[in-house]
Design a protein around this motif. Structure first.
Motif, mmCIF file in Angstrom:
data_model
loop_
_atom_site.group_PDB
_atom_site.id
_atom_site.type_symbol
_atom_site.label_atom_id
_atom_site.label_comp_id
_atom_site.label_asym_id
_atom_site.label_seq_id
_atom_site.Cartn_x
_atom_site.Cartn_y
_atom_site.Cartn_z
ATOM 1 N N MET A 1 0.835 -1.183 0.000
ATOM 2 C CA MET A 1 0.000 0.000 0.000
ATOM 3 C C MET A 1 0.882 1.250 0.000
ATOM 4 S SD MET A 1 -1.392 0.258 3.955
ATOM 5 C CE MET A 1 -2.068 1.876 3.603
ATOM 6 N N TYR A 2 0.245 2.405 -0.239
ATOM 7 C CA TYR A 2 0.981 3.668 -0.316
ATOM 8 C C TYR A 2 0.384 4.683 0.672
ATOM 9 C CZ TYR A 2 2.837 1.643 -4.594
ATOM 10 O OH TYR A 2 3.443 0.806 -5.491
ATOM 11 N N CYS A 3 1.255 5.508 1.191
ATOM 12 C CA CYS A 3 0.838 6.544 2.132
ATOM 13 C C CYS A 3 -0.088 7.539 1.430
ATOM 14 C CB CYS A 3 2.061 7.261 2.707
ATOM 15 S SG CYS A 3 1.658 8.656 3.793
ATOM 16 N N ARG A 4 -1.185 7.867 2.062
ATOM 17 C CA ARG A 4 -2.148 8.783 1.451
ATOM 18 C C ARG A 4 -1.637 10.223 1.437
ATOM 19 N NH1 ARG A 4 -6.962 10.390 5.600
ATOM 20 N NH2 ARG A 4 -5.654 10.975 7.374
ATOM 21 N N LYS A 5 -0.600 10.504 2.237
ATOM 22 C CA LYS A 5 -0.089 11.877 2.330
ATOM 23 C C LYS A 5 1.082 12.125 1.379
ATOM 24 C CE LYS A 5 1.499 15.334 5.675
ATOM 25 N NZ LYS A 5 1.798 15.616 7.104
ATOM 26 N N GLY A 7 2.649 9.457 -0.494
ATOM 27 C CA GLY A 7 2.686 8.500 -1.597
ATOM 28 C C GLY A 7 3.782 7.469 -1.486
ATOM 29 N N ALA A 8 4.527 7.453 -0.383
ATOM 30 C CA ALA A 8 5.600 6.474 -0.204
ATOM 31 C C ALA A 8 5.009 5.091 0.049
ATOM 32 C CB ALA A 8 6.495 6.883 0.964
ATOM 33 N N GLU A 9 5.732 4.067 -0.421
ATOM 34 C CA GLU A 9 5.272 2.690 -0.221
ATOM 35 C C GLU A 9 5.485 2.287 1.238
ATOM 36 O OE1 GLU A 9 5.793 -1.757 -2.222
ATOM 37 O OE2 GLU A 9 7.023 -0.064 -2.912
ATOM 38 N N MET A 10 4.508 1.597 1.812
ATOM 39 C CA MET A 10 4.608 1.175 3.204
ATOM 40 C C MET A 10 3.915 -0.162 3.402
ATOM 41 S SD MET A 10 1.849 3.894 4.848
ATOM 42 C CE MET A 10 1.870 3.134 6.463
ATOM 43 N N ASN A 11 4.274 -0.849 4.477
ATOM 44 C CA ASN A 11 3.703 -2.157 4.793
ATOM 45 C C ASN A 11 2.285 -1.992 5.341
ATOM 46 O OD1 ASN A 11 3.144 -4.693 6.320
ATOM 47 N ND2 ASN A 11 5.196 -5.203 5.631
ATOM 48 N N ASN A 12 1.433 -2.940 5.049
ATOM 49 C CA ASN A 12 0.049 -2.878 5.518
ATOM 50 C C ASN A 12 -0.052 -2.868 7.038
ATOM 51 O OD1 ASN A 12 -0.907 -2.872 2.909
ATOM 52 N ND2 ASN A 12 -1.271 -5.079 2.831
ATOM 53 N N PRO A 18 6.779 5.333 7.242
ATOM 54 C CA PRO A 18 8.195 5.484 7.598
ATOM 55 C C PRO A 18 8.832 6.743 6.990
ATOM 56 C CG PRO A 18 7.917 3.779 5.936
ATOM 57 C CD PRO A 18 6.546 4.177 6.371
ATOM 58 N N ASN A 19 8.162 7.338 5.990
ATOM 59 C CA ASN A 19 8.734 8.510 5.317
ATOM 60 C C ASN A 19 8.278 9.827 5.958
ATOM 61 O OD1 ASN A 19 10.176 9.870 3.176
ATOM 62 N ND2 ASN A 19 8.170 10.321 2.276
ATOM 63 N N CYS A 20 6.945 9.955 6.183
ATOM 64 C CA CYS A 20 6.432 11.235 6.698
ATOM 65 C C CYS A 20 5.777 11.118 8.073
ATOM 66 C CB CYS A 20 5.431 11.842 5.717
ATOM 67 S SG CYS A 20 3.895 10.891 5.543
ATOM 68 N N GLY A 21 5.551 9.881 8.562
ATOM 69 C CA GLY A 21 4.959 9.697 9.886
ATOM 70 C C GLY A 21 3.448 9.764 9.927
ATOM 71 N N GLU A 22 2.807 9.808 8.737
ATOM 72 C CA GLU A 22 1.339 9.853 8.691
ATOM 73 C C GLU A 22 0.747 8.537 9.224
ATOM 74 O OE1 GLU A 22 -2.554 11.347 7.635
ATOM 75 O OE2 GLU A 22 -0.589 12.229 8.076
ATOM 76 N N LYS A 23 -0.361 8.648 9.960
ATOM 77 C CA LYS A 23 -0.978 7.470 10.566
ATOM 78 C C LYS A 23 -1.635 6.599 9.485
ATOM 79 C CE LYS A 23 -3.026 8.024 14.488
ATOM 80 N NZ LYS A 23 -4.021 8.400 15.539
#
Length: 230
Positions: A1-5, A7-12, A18-23
């Motif tokens: 999945m990707y961060c909604r803020k 757009g970095a790829e992150m684990n479900n 891990p890039n911007c700290g968005e929940k």
């Protein structure tokens, strides 16, 4: 999945990007949904809300207040079958009204209080705690009442005996259900709060603390009740 803020790829399963700290909102909603299942009971394919069971239990406890719970007999002769209402109002025996336990009216007031509280209280944080405490105080008080009546009858005459009827057992089962479901409901609500705040929580420790709080409140309630009745 990707961060909604960003757009970095992150684990479900990651709570924060891990890039911007968005929940991770998707994970949060999943965890809350799983926790909410703890409030429900499944019968075959039908889901029943824990809060609904508490309301039904309180309603039945109120009804059982008017049902005969005790059978009093003298030898082979049955004196009568008495409800908690009879104990509160006084028993008509041999043409005389004998005042037994006026405080028995509490067995009507406590379930009514819990029932009204669950309907009127907008915040559901304390529903489980209040229900568990009401169930605990009602159950222990009923056991104490029956033991007191048996002792009183034995002291008056060895021929007089007191037996409990089916409504007594039904009342006790309902109080046990209220304690169990009330504690589970309180634990679920606290877990949901912890999840929404991104906090780690030990469910075993949380349950133990909840049980201790319920036991403490029941103890204080019983002490107040004994003080009022004495």
């Amino acid at each position: 999945m990707y961060c909604r803020k960003c757009g970095a790829e992150m684990n479900n399963n990651e709570k924060f990007c891990p890039n911007c700290g968005e929940k991770n909102i998707l994970l949060e909603k999943t965890l809350v949904s799983e926790n909410e299942k703890g409030e429900d009971i499944y019968l075959t394919s039908h889901k029943i809300s824990g809060r609904l069971i508490l309301k039904i239990s309180l309603a039945f406890m109120t009804i059982l207040f008017f049902c005969p719970m005790l059978l009093v007999s003298c030898g082979e002769m049955e004196i009568g079958r008495f409800s908690l209402l009879d104990l509160a109002a006084g028993i008509d025996y041999m043409g005389e009204t004998e005042e037994m336990v006026p405080a028995a009216i509490m067995f009507l007031l406590l379930p009514l209080f819990g029932f009204i509280y669950l309907f009127l209280k907008s915040k559901k944080d304390s529903h489980g705690m209040v229900s568990a405490v009401v169930g605990g105080i009602s159950g222990l008080s009923l056991v104490g009442l029956v033991i007191t009546l048996i002792s009183r009858c034995k002291s008056n005459s060895d021929m007089v005996s007191v037996k409990v009827l089916i409504p007594f057992y039904m009342y006790m089962i309902l109080t046990i259900c209220m304690i169990k479901i009330g504690i589970s409901l309180d634990v679920c609500i606290k877990k949901q709060k912890a999840v929404t705040r991104g906090m780690e929580i030990n469910e075993t420790q949380l349950r133990n603390k909840t049980i201790q709080r319920v036991a403490g409140c029941i103890f204080i309630g019983m002490c107040i009740l004994i003080r009022i009745c004495s």
